[in-house]
Design an enzyme around this catalytic site. Structure first.
Site, PDB file in Angstrom:
ATOM      1  N   ARG A  29       0.881  -1.180   0.000  1.00 42.64           N
ATOM      2  CA  ARG A  29       0.000   0.000   0.000  1.00 42.64           C
ATOM      3  C   ARG A  29       0.912   1.221   0.000  1.00 42.64           C
ATOM      4  O   ARG A  29       1.729   1.388   0.910  1.00 42.64           O
ATOM      5  CB  ARG A  29      -0.900   0.009   1.233  1.00 42.64           C
ATOM      6  CG  ARG A  29      -1.525   1.353   1.495  1.00 42.64           C
ATOM      7  CD  ARG A  29      -2.604   1.328   2.534  1.00 42.64           C
ATOM      8  NE  ARG A  29      -3.779   0.645   2.023  1.00 42.64           N
ATOM      9  CZ  ARG A  29      -4.992   0.738   2.576  1.00 42.64           C
ATOM     10  NH1 ARG A  29      -5.184   1.475   3.639  1.00 42.64           N
ATOM     11  NH2 ARG A  29      -6.008   0.082   2.054  1.00 42.64           N
ATOM     12  N   HIS A  60      -7.436   0.919  -6.296  1.00 43.87           N
ATOM     13  CA  HIS A  60      -7.639   0.057  -5.124  1.00 43.87           C
ATOM     14  C   HIS A  60      -8.282  -1.234  -5.640  1.00 43.87           C
ATOM     15  O   HIS A  60      -9.456  -1.512  -5.391  1.00 43.87           O
ATOM     16  CB  HIS A  60      -8.517   0.760  -4.088  1.00 43.87           C
ATOM     17  CG  HIS A  60      -8.441   0.189  -2.705  1.00 43.87           C
ATOM     18  ND1 HIS A  60      -7.685  -0.948  -2.404  1.00 43.87           N
ATOM     19  CD2 HIS A  60      -9.016   0.574  -1.529  1.00 43.87           C
ATOM     20  CE1 HIS A  60      -7.811  -1.207  -1.118  1.00 43.87           C
ATOM     21  NE2 HIS A  60      -8.604  -0.309  -0.568  1.00 43.87           N
ATOM     22  N   ARG A  93     -13.403  -8.509   1.708  1.00 44.58           N
ATOM     23  CA  ARG A  93     -12.011  -8.197   1.369  1.00 44.58           C
ATOM     24  C   ARG A  93     -11.139  -9.443   1.575  1.00 44.58           C
ATOM     25  O   ARG A  93     -10.306  -9.791   0.742  1.00 44.58           O
ATOM     26  CB  ARG A  93     -11.487  -7.055   2.266  1.00 44.58           C
ATOM     27  CG  ARG A  93     -12.078  -5.694   1.969  1.00 44.58           C
ATOM     28  CD  ARG A  93     -11.624  -5.160   0.626  1.00 44.58           C
ATOM     29  NE  ARG A  93     -10.174  -5.088   0.526  1.00 44.58           N
ATOM     30  CZ  ARG A  93      -9.416  -4.113   1.032  1.00 44.58           C
ATOM     31  NH1 ARG A  93      -9.967  -3.080   1.627  1.00 44.58           N
ATOM     32  NH2 ARG A  93      -8.083  -4.143   0.897  1.00 44.58           N
ATOM     33  N   GLN A 141     -10.091  -3.797  -3.393  1.00 45.09           N
ATOM     34  CA  GLN A 141     -11.410  -3.291  -3.012  1.00 45.09           C
ATOM     35  C   GLN A 141     -12.405  -3.532  -4.144  1.00 45.09           C
ATOM     36  O   GLN A 141     -13.515  -4.018  -3.925  1.00 45.09           O
ATOM     37  CB  GLN A 141     -11.297  -1.779  -2.703  1.00 45.09           C
ATOM     38  CG  GLN A 141     -12.555  -1.189  -2.139  1.00 45.09           C
ATOM     39  CD  GLN A 141     -12.810  -1.630  -0.712  1.00 45.09           C
ATOM     40  OE1 GLN A 141     -11.966  -1.472   0.149  1.00 45.09           O
ATOM     41  NE2 GLN A 141     -13.979  -2.196  -0.463  1.00 45.09           N
ATOM     42  N   CYS A 165     -16.360   1.690   1.165  1.00 42.03           N
ATOM     43  CA  CYS A 165     -15.183   0.846   1.375  1.00 42.03           C
ATOM     44  C   CYS A 165     -14.656   0.942   2.801  1.00 42.03           C
ATOM     45  O   CYS A 165     -13.933   0.067   3.241  1.00 42.03           O
ATOM     46  CB  CYS A 165     -14.090   1.219   0.384  1.00 42.03           C
ATOM     47  SG  CYS A 165     -13.538   2.917   0.562  1.00 42.03           S
ATOM     48  N   ASP A 173     -17.313   7.040  -0.751  1.00 46.78           N
ATOM     49  CA  ASP A 173     -16.019   6.900  -0.070  1.00 46.78           C
ATOM     50  C   ASP A 173     -15.687   8.264   0.524  1.00 46.78           C
ATOM     51  O   ASP A 173     -16.310   9.280   0.182  1.00 46.78           O
ATOM     52  CB  ASP A 173     -14.945   6.439  -1.080  1.00 46.78           C
ATOM     53  CG  ASP A 173     -13.566   6.256  -0.453  1.00 46.78           C
ATOM     54  OD1 ASP A 173     -13.489   6.096   0.783  1.00 46.78           O
ATOM     55  OD2 ASP A 173     -12.562   6.281  -1.193  1.00 46.78           O
TER      56      ASP A 173
HETATM   57  N1   CP Z   1     -11.105  -0.118   2.643  1.00 48.45           N
HETATM   58  C1   CP Z   1      -9.830  -0.164   3.067  1.00 48.45           C
HETATM   59  O1   CP Z   1      -8.909  -0.387   2.270  1.00 48.45           O
HETATM   60  O2   CP Z   1      -9.664   0.040   4.387  1.00 48.45           O
HETATM   61  P1   CP Z   1      -8.275   0.221   5.168  1.00 48.45           P
HETATM   62  O3   CP Z   1      -7.723   1.577   4.734  1.00 48.45           O
HETATM   63  O4   CP Z   1      -8.626   0.196   6.620  1.00 48.45           O
HETATM   64  O5   CP Z   1      -7.350  -0.878   4.767  1.00 48.45           O
HETATM   65  N1  NVA Z   2      -9.956   6.761  -1.016  1.00 48.50           N
HETATM   66  C1  NVA Z   2      -9.504   6.327   0.292  1.00 48.50           C
HETATM   67  C2  NVA Z   2      -9.701   4.857   0.441  1.00 48.50           C
HETATM   68  C3  NVA Z   2      -9.329   4.299   1.777  1.00 48.50           C
HETATM   69  C4  NVA Z   2      -9.522   2.814   1.853  1.00 48.50           C
HETATM   70  C5  NVA Z   2      -8.047   6.698   0.479  1.00 48.50           C
HETATM   71  O1  NVA Z   2      -7.266   6.538  -0.466  1.00 48.50           O
HETATM   72  O2  NVA Z   2      -7.685   7.154   1.566  1.00 48.50           O
END
Ligand code: CP
Ligand code: NVA
Length: 312
Positions: free
Chosen positions: A109, A136, A299, A139, A271, A231
């Site tokens: 990530r 993502h 997930r 997701q 999400c 989101d």
């Molecule tokens: N939806 C999601 O990716 O959540 P986190 O940021 O908690 O991993």
């Molecule tokens: N769009 C959000 C998603 C978090 C899971 C971010 O990138 O912070």
């Protein structure tokens, strides 16, 4: 377990996979989920190790990957930004080559999609994108699983995404295009999704009968929707602009008035993490229409399918 022919492939965007491959991953996720519910072990990755690099924070991704890896019989290794040399200047290329000698897969990530692409290009093991600023895909895949479970099918299912045209919106457009969905992204000017990603999804849509559309008329778009999705208005890395973003996006909140326009059939997805009173209300998040916690659970099942399919 069925061999999907994906061994060694990285999972960087949904776009990289064919409709048949996406369907195969969804079917495998359903199979692994059912096995897990029966408490039947599926240690198909016994003896393997998966490193999880987090340059941004996480609840769902971290926990669902770590538990999912264990359930597949492999060893997870959590590495935060503070644990590794990457943050203090070691290159992606060197990191990729070194990690390839120790582990069988890297989940990462981070910020730039290019970094994830480079990690996959320079290493000798598959890489899974656990979120970047632009995509993502874990997701997106798991959301398709949730929609298939709750709506019965993906083909022709109408999903209206309200809010910031961000990484999650991009992956939803991509998975919708691969699975024949009708995805409508509603965002104000300045917060629309990336033009090139949407154009590519619209091109992919031709093969599946999907429809990928953009609009700023949310009230009109939600009529007859099967799913309303939102989101955060402020993604990780955008915190300094929080107030400006909130003001620009305030009319895109998913609340009970919006649900009433859609009809009683509509499912609500997010999400997570959610910001009550910003992109969604607490009332809607915990309403009978909400499937957000099934979505969070999925997930893990979808990611297990990805790992079981790509790790050799
Ligand atoms: N939806 C999601 O990716 O959540 P986190 O940021 O908690 O991993
Ligand atoms: N769009 C959000 C998603 C978090 C899971 C971010 O990138 O912070």
């Amino acid at each position: 377990m069925k061999d999907l022919g994906l061994t060694g492939r990285s999972f960087l965007t949904i776009h990289d996979f064919s409709p048949a491959e996406i369907e195969g991953l969804l079917d495998l996720a359903t199979e692994l989920k059912a096995a897990q519910k029966r408490r039947e072990p599926r240690p198909v990755l016994a003896g393997r190790a998966v490193a999880m690099i987090f340059m941004k924070t996480s609840t769902r991704t971290r926990v669902s990957f770590e538990i999912g890896i264990e359930q597949l019989g492999a060893q997870p290794m959590f590495l935060s930004a503070n644990d590794i040399q990457l943050r203090v200047g070691e290159t992606i290329k060197d990191t990729a080559n070194v990690m390839s000698r120790y582990v069988d897969c890297i989940m990462i990530r981070t910020f730039a999609q290019q970094d994830v692409e480079d990690l996959a290009r320079y290493g000798q093991i598959p890489v899974i994108n656990g979120l970047t600023d632009t995509h993502h895909p874990c997701q997106g895949l798991s959301d398709a699983l949730t929609i298939r479970e709750h709506c019965g099918k993906l083909q022709g299912t109408k999903l209206v995404y309200s809010g910031d045209g961000n990484n999650v919106a991009h992956s939803l457009a991509e998975v919708g295009a691969k699975t024949g969905m009708h995805v409508v992204i509603c965002s104000p000017a300045g917060y629309l999704p990336d033009e090139a990603i949407i154009a590519r999804a619209q091109e992919d849509a031709k093969a599946t009968g999907a429809k990928i559309e953009l609009t700023s008329d949310l009230q009109e778009a939600v009529k007859g929707a099967d799913v309303i999705y939102t989101d955060t208005f402020t993604s990780m890395g955008q915190e300094a602009d929080h107030d400006v973003r909130l003001a620009a996006l305030k009319n895109y909140q998913v609340n009970s008035e919006l649900l009433a326009l859609a009809g009683p059939q509509v499912k609500v997805m997010h999400c997570l993490p959610a910001h009550w009173g910003e992109e969604i209300t607490e009332e809607v998040l915990y309403s009978p229409n909400s499937v957000v916690f099934d979505q969070a659970e999925n997930r893990m099942h979808a990611q297990k399918a990805i790992m079981a399919a790509i790790i050799s």
